[in-house]
Scaffold this active site. Sequence first.
Site, mmCIF file in Angstrom:
data_model
loop_
_atom_site.group_PDB
_atom_site.id
_atom_site.type_symbol
_atom_site.label_atom_id
_atom_site.label_comp_id
_atom_site.label_asym_id
_atom_site.label_seq_id
_atom_site.Cartn_x
_atom_site.Cartn_y
_atom_site.Cartn_z
ATOM 1 N N THR A 84 10.647 -0.184 -9.176
ATOM 2 C CA THR A 84 10.138 0.454 -7.961
ATOM 3 C C THR A 84 11.274 1.037 -7.132
ATOM 4 O O THR A 84 12.381 0.506 -7.145
ATOM 5 C CB THR A 84 9.384 -0.619 -7.144
ATOM 6 O OG1 THR A 84 8.206 -0.941 -7.858
ATOM 7 C CG2 THR A 84 9.024 -0.167 -5.754
ATOM 8 N N ILE A 141 -3.339 -3.703 -8.265
ATOM 9 C CA ILE A 141 -2.476 -3.069 -7.269
ATOM 10 C C ILE A 141 -1.482 -4.113 -6.781
ATOM 11 O O ILE A 141 -1.863 -5.252 -6.476
ATOM 12 C CB ILE A 141 -3.323 -2.518 -6.100
ATOM 13 C CG1 ILE A 141 -4.167 -1.323 -6.599
ATOM 14 C CG2 ILE A 141 -2.435 -2.078 -4.937
ATOM 15 C CD1 ILE A 141 -5.234 -0.891 -5.645
ATOM 16 N N GLY A 142 -0.208 -3.742 -6.712
ATOM 17 C CA GLY A 142 0.831 -4.686 -6.295
ATOM 18 C C GLY A 142 1.118 -4.591 -4.805
ATOM 19 O O GLY A 142 0.288 -4.125 -4.013
ATOM 20 N N ASP A 143 2.297 -5.023 -4.433
ATOM 21 C CA ASP A 143 2.674 -5.056 -3.008
ATOM 22 C C ASP A 143 3.101 -3.696 -2.464
ATOM 23 O O ASP A 143 3.039 -3.464 -1.256
ATOM 24 C CB ASP A 143 3.831 -6.046 -2.812
ATOM 25 C CG ASP A 143 5.068 -5.645 -3.632
ATOM 26 O OD1 ASP A 143 4.898 -5.286 -4.826
ATOM 27 O OD2 ASP A 143 6.184 -5.679 -3.098
ATOM 28 N N THR A 169 10.897 -4.847 -3.675
ATOM 29 C CA THR A 169 10.647 -4.655 -5.107
ATOM 30 C C THR A 169 10.643 -6.025 -5.768
ATOM 31 O O THR A 169 11.443 -6.887 -5.407
ATOM 32 C CB THR A 169 11.713 -3.753 -5.762
ATOM 33 O OG1 THR A 169 11.444 -3.702 -7.173
ATOM 34 C CG2 THR A 169 13.133 -4.256 -5.543
ATOM 35 N N GLY A 170 9.731 -6.215 -6.713
ATOM 36 C CA GLY A 170 9.688 -7.512 -7.382
ATOM 37 C C GLY A 170 8.295 -7.813 -7.875
ATOM 38 O O GLY A 170 7.460 -6.905 -8.027
ATOM 39 N N SER A 171 8.048 -9.079 -8.139
ATOM 40 C CA SER A 171 6.737 -9.496 -8.667
ATOM 41 C C SER A 171 5.715 -9.408 -7.533
ATOM 42 O O SER A 171 5.607 -10.303 -6.699
ATOM 43 C CB SER A 171 6.828 -10.906 -9.236
ATOM 44 O OG SER A 171 7.592 -11.749 -8.387
ATOM 45 N N GLY A 172 4.992 -8.309 -7.517
ATOM 46 C CA GLY A 172 4.188 -7.913 -6.376
ATOM 47 C C GLY A 172 3.219 -8.972 -5.872
ATOM 48 O O GLY A 172 3.009 -9.110 -4.664
#
Length: 347
Positions: free
Chosen positions: A198, A227-229, A249-252
């Site tokens: 991201t 849908i992520g963060d 950015t990361g594991s949403g």
Amino acid sequence: MRKSLLAILGLAMTFTMPALAHDAPSKPDWSFAIHGGAGVLQRDRMTPEKQAEYRTALQAALDAGSKVLREGGTSIDAVTAAITILEDDPKFNAGRGAVFTWEGINELDASIMDGNGRKAGAIAGVHVVRHPILLAKAVMQDGRHVLLSGKGAEEFAMDRDLEIVPPEFFATEERREQLERLKAKNLSALDVEFKYGTVGAVARDSAGHLAAGTSTGGMTGKRWGRIGDSPLIGAGTYADDASCAVSATGSGEYFIRVAVAHSICERVKAARRMTLAGETQDVPLTTEVLQGIVDGVIAEVGELGGDGGVIVVSPSGEPVFSMNTPGMYRGRATANGLNEVAIFADE
Ligand code: ASP
């Protein structure tokens, strides 16, 4: 747990010291940071040529945003200037070069927030808009809604004359191969890429206004309209002139559960607000205090089992990074001459 407790204790101790208040210029000066994803980025896994390619790409985006700010432009324009460059660069998981869904398409999410008035715009699940961050900005400027999704978001993009491209525009061979590997070997998104790709930017302009933006293709093999963060205001993106600007950015899923971007800003706001002799006022935070707050929230993500990182600017001082991964593509620049890009956590 212990780490966040220490951060709070550190904060409380700093509050009692009169020196707290000031490593900041009296007049706001511009400050800018970008990221291109966090993950298992290690020197022995990346050739020097690959490292150089990423550093060059990060520098180009950093320079574009810095130029806007140096010339007196707004923090929102600096954020979009950097993110549109990263969206066009297939090395990053945003715009062209986005990861594939389980069904083999590219599905894009983005959000942007203006700290001046806390205006926000976001889009999720679009397939044909070349620059998702510009669509998020158009949603914000329109002002009626904050988050549009799917076909409706695309109709809105056409209505606003944003650049429309065929869905194949975003596809790259490398990303397709990652999806195939994930499916064949029943792997996770991180197993096939080692990183989240991201992109994001945070800025403070010379008028003192903050802004944050984030753009992504999400996670390889995502299904069921996941849908992520990144397009969620308060999770992947947040900006408020009274506190800070954050892009994550990361594991949403974990970043959503911790409401990372908003949590950081609320803690910054509380730490800045002081009552002295019965009068409430906002004081500048030292970089150490800001870093402690940001590290504390990333530690909470880690405690739940998530990983990734954030970039943060506050109303004064230098941008701050935090990550619990071995690396994060990132860069920062300020009016005071700071200008650097980095990949590994120990840089
Ligand atoms: N946070 C993004 C998501 O969960 C992924 C990333 O940072 O690359 O969709």
